[in-house]
Scaffold this motif. Structure first.
Motif, PDB file in Angstrom:
ATOM      1  N   GLU A 163      -5.537  -3.965  -4.950  1.00 39.46           N
ATOM      2  CA  GLU A 163      -6.546  -3.381  -4.283  1.00 39.46           C
ATOM      3  C   GLU A 163      -6.255  -1.907  -3.954  1.00 39.46           C
ATOM      4  O   GLU A 163      -7.134  -1.082  -4.225  1.00 39.46           O
ATOM      5  N   GLN A 185      -6.308   0.092  -7.356  1.00 40.12           N
ATOM      6  CA  GLN A 185      -7.534   0.382  -7.751  1.00 40.12           C
ATOM      7  C   GLN A 185      -8.297   1.608  -7.313  1.00 40.12           C
ATOM      8  O   GLN A 185      -8.900   2.365  -7.846  1.00 40.12           O
ATOM      9  N   LYS A 186      -8.005   1.685  -5.782  1.00 39.56           N
ATOM     10  CA  LYS A 186      -8.527   2.859  -5.363  1.00 39.56           C
ATOM     11  C   LYS A 186      -7.915   4.129  -5.556  1.00 39.56           C
ATOM     12  O   LYS A 186      -8.405   5.268  -5.737  1.00 39.56           O
ATOM     13  N   GLU A 187      -6.717   4.428  -6.217  1.00 43.58           N
ATOM     14  CA  GLU A 187      -5.867   5.485  -6.578  1.00 43.58           C
ATOM     15  C   GLU A 187      -6.051   5.693  -7.972  1.00 43.58           C
ATOM     16  O   GLU A 187      -5.388   6.677  -8.594  1.00 43.58           O
ATOM     17  N   GLU A 219       0.964  -1.222   0.027  1.00 40.22           N
ATOM     18  CA  GLU A 219      -0.081   0.087  -0.078  1.00 40.22           C
ATOM     19  C   GLU A 219       0.752   1.258  -0.048  1.00 40.22           C
ATOM     20  O   GLU A 219       0.547   2.239  -0.706  1.00 40.22           O
TER      21      GLU A 219
END
Length: 304
Positions: free
Chosen positions: A58, A61-63, A28
């Motif tokens: 994961e 994808q959020k960024e 992350e």
């Protein structure tokens, strides 16, 4: 950077998380660093482990970052050690767990032997020294040449030790002192090297292909530096691409391998090989590619 359709594409397909025994950051955290650097396509390629792939995907994808599944596998060709990158792999394929288990067991055994070899150099280093260093790392009982360098360079009693002076500020090997110490003392053929049985390159290429991925020879300018006669054979061994642009490569090496890739119908990739504190002079996006990003994206369609 080259403008393509009004956009600037930034790619880094070679970096390591703390699931590599010489990596510093969690997946992350790598994604956040890529976001800060404007990276749009990234891959985390840990040594012999795919643990970072799910977490990294994961977070990416959020960024809004395109995440490519990846791994970097140690292997051999003609009795020489090499690294092969696998991209677009199915990380759930059980072969990757077998690869990790094999290397993990051997690495723990090799760590003890490297400790003994380091002592033979004249250094007073203990198991507790190494355990203290790895207490916040994922792999607790796996020690690398870079770790021995970190411990030794931070021992006050060795501040003026002749063997360590080249790695201190201003020394000829001080740009990346930990990894340079590894190359000088723990890599193949050096006094503290401990053999680990790696799979053959052709086997690794086959495993990557079977998992749906593409196989790329990592930083060839580094691993082939004294054995360029092997390049022609490796180029037709089944690899799909070559990491022409790497923080290890000079512009001349990058040009050479780019040309060779074109001649041999291989695609090219670019990667910084970012690790964190192990290679402090290397940052994400530092791979030297300055050509047409649009053309590079076309080459990489099979893995992006």
């Amino acid at each position: 950077m080259a403008l393509t359709g009004g956009m600037i594409f930034m790619i880094d397909l070679h970096m390591h998380s703390y699931y590599s025994d010489d990596g510093e950051y969690q997946p992350e955290e790598l994604v956040k660093k890529c976001k800060e650097k404007g990276i749009q396509y990234m891959a985390v390629t840990d040594h012999n482990s795919v643990r970072a792939v799910g977490e990294g995907r994961e977070a990416a994808q959020k960024e809004g970052i395109h995440f490519i599944s990846g791994v970097e596998v140690d292997c051999t060709f003609k009795d020489r050690n090499f690294h092969v990158l696998g991209y677009g792999i199915d990380e759930q394929n059980p072969v990757f767990q077998k690869i990790e288990d094999n290397i993990s067991v051997q690495s723990e055994e090799a760590s003890v032997k490297m400790l003994e070899a380091t002592r033979k150099l004249g250094f007073d280093v203990s198991e507790s020294d190494m355990e203290k260093l790895t207490e916040t790392m994922f792999w607790k009982n796996r020690w690398t040449g870079e770790m021995f360098a970190e411990v030794l360079l931070n021992k006050p009693e060795y501040r003026d030790h002749d063997l360590l002076l080249p790695y201190r500020p201003g020394g000829e090997r001080s740009s990346n002192p930990y990894v340079n110490f590894y190359w000088d003392y723990y890599s193949q053929g050096k006094p503290c090297h401990v053999d680990i049985t790696f799979p053959a390159m052709k086997e690794v290429i086959s495993q990557i292909h079977e998992s749906g991925g593409k196989a790329v020879l990592a930083h060839p300018g580094q691993n082939l530096r004294d054995h360029m006669e092997l390049w022609e054979e490796i180029a037709v061994s089944g690899i799909d691409g070559v990491e022409a642009f790497s923080s290890y490569h000079t512009p001349e090496q990058a040009l050479f391998f780019s040309h060779e890739a074109g001649e041999k119908q291989l695609f090219i990739t670019c990667g910084s090989d970012f690790h964190g504190k192990t290679k402090p002079s290397i940052s994400i996006r530092q791979h030297g590619y300055s050509g047409s990003w649009e053309e590079l994206l076309k080459q990489l369609e099979g893995i992006l």
